[in-house]
Motif scaffolding. Structure first.
Motif, PDB file in Angstrom:
ATOM      1  N   ASP A  64       0.808  -1.222   0.000  1.00 23.62           N
ATOM      2  CA  ASP A  64       0.000   0.000   0.000  1.00 23.62           C
ATOM      3  C   ASP A  64       0.841   1.272   0.000  1.00 23.62           C
ATOM      4  O   ASP A  64       0.288   2.369  -0.075  1.00 23.62           O
ATOM      5  CB  ASP A  64      -0.929   0.025   1.223  1.00 23.62           C
ATOM      6  CG  ASP A  64      -2.002  -1.046   1.161  1.00 23.62           C
ATOM      7  OD1 ASP A  64      -2.173  -1.660   0.091  1.00 23.62           O
ATOM      8  OD2 ASP A  64      -2.662  -1.276   2.194  1.00 23.62           O
ATOM      9  N   THR A  75      -0.543   2.429   4.554  1.00 25.29           N
ATOM     10  CA  THR A  75      -1.445   1.816   5.526  1.00 25.29           C
ATOM     11  C   THR A  75      -0.617   1.315   6.693  1.00 25.29           C
ATOM     12  O   THR A  75       0.404   0.645   6.488  1.00 25.29           O
ATOM     13  CB  THR A  75      -2.219   0.640   4.889  1.00 25.29           C
ATOM     14  OG1 THR A  75      -2.954   1.139   3.768  1.00 25.29           O
ATOM     15  CG2 THR A  75      -3.177  -0.001   5.878  1.00 25.29           C
ATOM     16  N   SER A  90      -5.348   3.927   6.859  1.00 24.19           N
ATOM     17  CA  SER A  90      -4.514   4.555   5.825  1.00 24.19           C
ATOM     18  C   SER A  90      -4.207   6.004   6.171  1.00 24.19           C
ATOM     19  O   SER A  90      -4.931   6.645   6.933  1.00 24.19           O
ATOM     20  CB  SER A  90      -5.233   4.501   4.479  1.00 24.19           C
ATOM     21  OG  SER A  90      -5.398   3.165   4.081  1.00 24.19           O
TER      22      SER A  90
END
Length: 148
Positions: free
Chosen positions: A81, A105, A112
């Motif tokens: 992420d 994240t 997030s």
């Protein structure tokens, strides 16, 4: 006997800075901590706003500590992420400024964070002596706090 060496021109200094910063970005994206240790000077003027809720943000002053920040960040966030984009890369002599956006994240919370960043680096004698990062610390802190 005269010294025939000449000082580097402004363009030469800027090109060294640009090259070192590119190496830094490449090593950072690859997670190459060994290369980061080589790129940071033994002593680094490190600035990243204190943020007690964020485990990877703490004071640092050596090249090894600076390089370790990237490992700690990877340990606490979800690698798939993690995103960072550089929109602007300015160089003036020994100084470089990068502007962009980052997101990620937090592994422990699943939350997030995202926002703009500005990074000021100074390169002296081919090594990074200053690393000042300005980022959306509120978004990052909120992502580190468990719960709603």
């Amino acid at each position: 006997m005269s010294d025939t060496r000449t000082a580097p021109t402004g363009d030469q200094v800027a090109e060294v800075t640009r090259s070192v910063v590119r190496d830094f970005l490449t090593a950072r994206m690859a997670g190459d901590t060994g290369r980061l240790v080589e790129l940071f000077a033994d002593e680094v003027d490190w600035l990243l706003a204190e943020n007690p809720a964020v485990p990877w943000i703490r004071p640092r002053s050596t090249g090894a500590e600076a390089a370790a920040q990237f490992t700690e960040l990877a340990e606490h966030t979800v690698p798939e992420d993690a995103r960072a984009s550089v929109d602007t890369f300015l160089v003036d002599g020994t100084d470089a400024v990068l502007l962009g956006r980052l997101s990620g994240t937090v592994r422990a919370t699943g939350k997030s964070f995202e926002g703009p960043f500005a990074l000021r680096l100074t390169v002296e004698a081919g090594r990074i002596t200053r690393h000042h990062l300005y980022e959306n610390s509120l978004s990052i802190a909120q992502a580190c706090v468990p719960g709603t």
